[in-house]
Design a protein around this motif. Structure first.
Motif, mmCIF file in Angstrom:
data_model
loop_
_atom_site.group_PDB
_atom_site.id
_atom_site.type_symbol
_atom_site.label_atom_id
_atom_site.label_comp_id
_atom_site.label_asym_id
_atom_site.label_seq_id
_atom_site.Cartn_x
_atom_site.Cartn_y
_atom_site.Cartn_z
ATOM 1 N N VAL A 20 0.910 -1.279 -0.058
ATOM 2 C CA VAL A 20 -0.001 -0.117 -0.022
ATOM 3 C C VAL A 20 0.791 1.170 -0.115
ATOM 4 O O VAL A 20 0.331 2.180 -0.503
ATOM 5 C CB VAL A 20 -0.923 0.137 1.282
ATOM 6 C CG1 VAL A 20 -0.481 0.243 2.545
ATOM 7 C CG2 VAL A 20 -1.972 1.170 0.987
ATOM 8 N N TRP A 99 -5.981 1.402 2.967
ATOM 9 C CA TRP A 99 -6.645 1.244 2.004
ATOM 10 C C TRP A 99 -8.004 1.702 2.099
ATOM 11 O O TRP A 99 -8.702 2.236 1.233
ATOM 12 C CB TRP A 99 -6.636 -0.192 1.904
ATOM 13 C CG TRP A 99 -5.608 -0.637 0.731
ATOM 14 C CD1 TRP A 99 -5.246 -0.206 -0.571
ATOM 15 C CD2 TRP A 99 -4.722 -1.881 0.941
ATOM 16 N NE1 TRP A 99 -4.064 -0.991 -1.101
ATOM 17 C CE2 TRP A 99 -4.133 -1.892 0.003
ATOM 18 C CE3 TRP A 99 -4.623 -2.798 1.922
ATOM 19 C CZ2 TRP A 99 -2.951 -2.839 -0.313
ATOM 20 C CZ3 TRP A 99 -3.702 -3.724 1.595
ATOM 21 C CH2 TRP A 99 -2.732 -3.796 0.720
ATOM 22 N N LYS A 103 -10.162 4.130 -0.077
ATOM 23 C CA LYS A 103 -11.563 3.761 -0.729
ATOM 24 C C LYS A 103 -12.609 4.589 -0.481
ATOM 25 O O LYS A 103 -13.393 4.773 -1.298
ATOM 26 C CB LYS A 103 -11.620 2.438 0.016
ATOM 27 C CG LYS A 103 -13.028 1.453 -0.474
ATOM 28 C CD LYS A 103 -13.269 0.528 0.163
ATOM 29 C CE LYS A 103 -12.118 -0.770 0.055
ATOM 30 N NZ LYS A 103 -12.259 -2.025 0.787
ATOM 31 N N ASN A 331 -8.920 -7.162 -0.175
ATOM 32 C CA ASN A 331 -8.328 -5.935 -0.066
ATOM 33 C C ASN A 331 -6.806 -6.389 -0.230
ATOM 34 O O ASN A 331 -6.265 -7.205 0.512
ATOM 35 C CB ASN A 331 -8.159 -5.218 1.467
ATOM 36 C CG ASN A 331 -9.816 -4.762 1.529
ATOM 37 O OD1 ASN A 331 -10.119 -4.213 0.809
ATOM 38 N ND2 ASN A 331 -10.257 -4.962 2.495
ATOM 39 N N GLY A 332 -6.181 -5.740 -1.261
ATOM 40 C CA GLY A 332 -4.784 -6.023 -1.404
ATOM 41 C C GLY A 332 -4.338 -7.357 -1.666
ATOM 42 O O GLY A 332 -3.311 -8.101 -1.390
ATOM 43 N N ILE A 353 -9.813 -0.764 -4.149
ATOM 44 C CA ILE A 353 -10.376 0.361 -3.491
ATOM 45 C C ILE A 353 -11.677 0.968 -4.369
ATOM 46 O O ILE A 353 -12.594 1.777 -3.872
ATOM 47 C CB ILE A 353 -9.549 1.730 -3.125
ATOM 48 C CG1 ILE A 353 -8.819 2.105 -4.563
ATOM 49 C CG2 ILE A 353 -8.366 1.170 -2.343
ATOM 50 C CD1 ILE A 353 -7.983 3.494 -4.237
ATOM 51 N N ARG A 408 -5.392 1.472 -11.024
ATOM 52 C CA ARG A 408 -5.209 1.473 -9.550
ATOM 53 C C ARG A 408 -4.427 2.792 -9.464
ATOM 54 O O ARG A 408 -4.656 3.453 -8.529
ATOM 55 C CB ARG A 408 -4.146 0.305 -9.309
ATOM 56 C CG ARG A 408 -3.842 0.485 -7.672
ATOM 57 C CD ARG A 408 -3.021 -0.563 -7.215
ATOM 58 N NE ARG A 408 -3.303 -1.790 -7.490
ATOM 59 C CZ ARG A 408 -4.009 -2.792 -7.138
ATOM 60 N NH1 ARG A 408 -4.985 -2.484 -6.180
ATOM 61 N NH2 ARG A 408 -4.105 -3.941 -7.826
#
Length: 430
Positions: A20, A99, A103, A331-332, A353, A408
């Motif tokens: 991140v 994140w 988001k 997430n991620g 996100i 992204r």
């Protein structure tokens, strides 16, 4: 005790936090983010680590460690889920909280970002033990959460029942005349406890919507498209449910117990019923071919939906991915090195996100209904959710085109610039 991360730069270990931060740095460099604002955004505001005892069913006491990291609240109250998983630690909570900030900013919500949970494997505990663990954790968090301060929600291995326990425990610490003002301290609650219609499917529906928008933007029909899903929990199931209604075929599924493949397609509803009768596991589903977990991402498909944990798509398996589109329900799930490989291959990635923001948008709708004493019907919630998701998707596509960057990076740019504008307009105290 609440602490701040030191602003001294240290070498970060590989993992979600490293990912991140590298994503943030990349976008911040492109927009020449104000150095002072950059210093603020690259650290968390507050971090809470609590150790608390809980009596087990056998009478023995076990000590648990819980986390709540509040990254940024420039846009509004902290918002983010609580997960129960062995991988929960302070670095994971930091990454996930960051994140969440990006988001909520990207979605245009009046929220900041937070995340947390308890380091445990919930399948090892009875329902009564999980209730006591949840209530004791809520009590330990105390006034560090609140309906206008920090609003938790379900995440990995937590659900509406978990939120109901948190709500009841939190409200029991308030005076009678304050309790009616605190029903929105958590979202993702059961309907009978103030939850919202559609919140159960909001994240998965949002994943589906971004795939639908991508298909429309690229002139692609979803009918007969093959898709695979990692994680057949709430997000994975609902994304698959809506894709199947569009005529797409679910051909591969992986969960914590194993992987299965079915060339002609797996019935989403039949698989769900099977997991309910099989302790939540997909393993052994009739007619499906068992698959080695390491071969899952190499399956022949058009769309890949990672909807489990972070760092699942890495440089080790990215080269074998055959999908044209990756829609990040988790997430991620994709690390930086893997993304570089995929982008060079021409694979489109709908970033987390954006892709899984339906959950926090649905939570926002629930929060609004609780605050205003309103009850919205399911069709109203889903219509509003689709409108909000489409606005974000189109902004990301436009920014990706004008900036000549991937999706992204475009999403991060939009999110960061909104926060930068806020700090420029408000100034920094004192």
């Amino acid at each position: 005790m609440t602490t701040k991360i030191a602003t001294v730069k240290k070498k970060r270990k590989q993992g979600m936090l490293d990912n991140v931060m590298r994503q943030f740095d990349h976008a911040a460099d492109i927009i020449h983010l104000n150095d002072n604002i950059r210093k603020i955004l690259e650290v968390t505001n507050n971090e809470l680590v609590v150790h608390f005892p809980v009596r087990m069913d056998n009478g023995e006491v076990e000590i648990f460690t819980g986390y709540r990291v509040q990254h940024n609240n420039a846009l509004g109250p902290y918002k983010g889920g609580l997960r129960y998983h062995p991988t929960v630690d302070i670095d994971a909570a930091r990454a996930l909280a960051m994140w969440m900030t990006w988001k909520t900013s990207l979605a245009g919500l009046p929220y900041g970002g937070a995340k947390g949970g308890i380091q445990l494997n919930p399948i090892k505990y009875s329902p009564s033990e999980l209730e006591r663990i949840t209530r004791r954790f809520t009590y330990a968090l105390g006034d560090n959460i609140g309906p206008e301060l920090d609003i938790p929600a379900p995440d990995v291995n937590t659900n509406p029942q978990t939120m109901a326990w948190i709500l009841d425990t939190y409200m029991s610490t308030k005076s009678p005349n304050e309790r009616s003002k605190n029903s929105h301290v958590v979202t993702g609650k059961p309907i009978g406890a103030g939850g919202s219609q559609g919140r159960d499917r909001a994240t998965g529906y949002g994943v589906f919507l971004t795939i639908k928008f991508w298909a429309e933007a690229n002139g692609v029909s979803l009918k007969d498209k093959k898709f695979i899903v990692q994680g057949f929990g709430n997000v994975g199931y609902w994304a698959a449910h809506f894709l199947e209604k569009e005529g797409a075929l679910l051909t591969g599924v992986q969960d914590a117990y194993g992987s299965i493949y079915f060339e002609t397609g797996i019935s989403v509803e039949n698989l769900l019923e099977y997991t309910k009768a099989n302790k939540g596991s997909i393993v052994g589903y009739a007619g499906a071919t068992p698959l080695d977990n390491s071969d899952f991402y190499a399956l022949d498909c058009d769309i890949c939906i990672p909807a489990a944990l972070g760092n699942q798509i890495t440089k080790k398996n990215a080269g074998s991915i055959k999908a044209n589109l990756i829609a990040e329900g988790a997430n991620g799930p994709t690390d930086v090195e893997a993304e570089e490989i995929l982008l060079k291959k021409g694979v489109d990635i709908i970033p987390d996100i954006l892709c899984n923001a339906g959950g926090v948008i649905g939570s926002y709708f629930e929060w609004l209904q609780n605050r205003n004493g309103e009850i919205w019907q399911l069709d109203e919630v889903l219509t509003k959710l689709e409108k909000k998701m489409k606005e974000s998707f189109l902004k990301v596509m436009e920014t990706a085109t004008t900036r000549n960057v991937d999706m992204r990076t475009a999403a991060f740019i939009i999110a960061i610039e909104r926060l930068e504008d806020t700090y420029v307009q408000r100034g920094i105290f004192p």
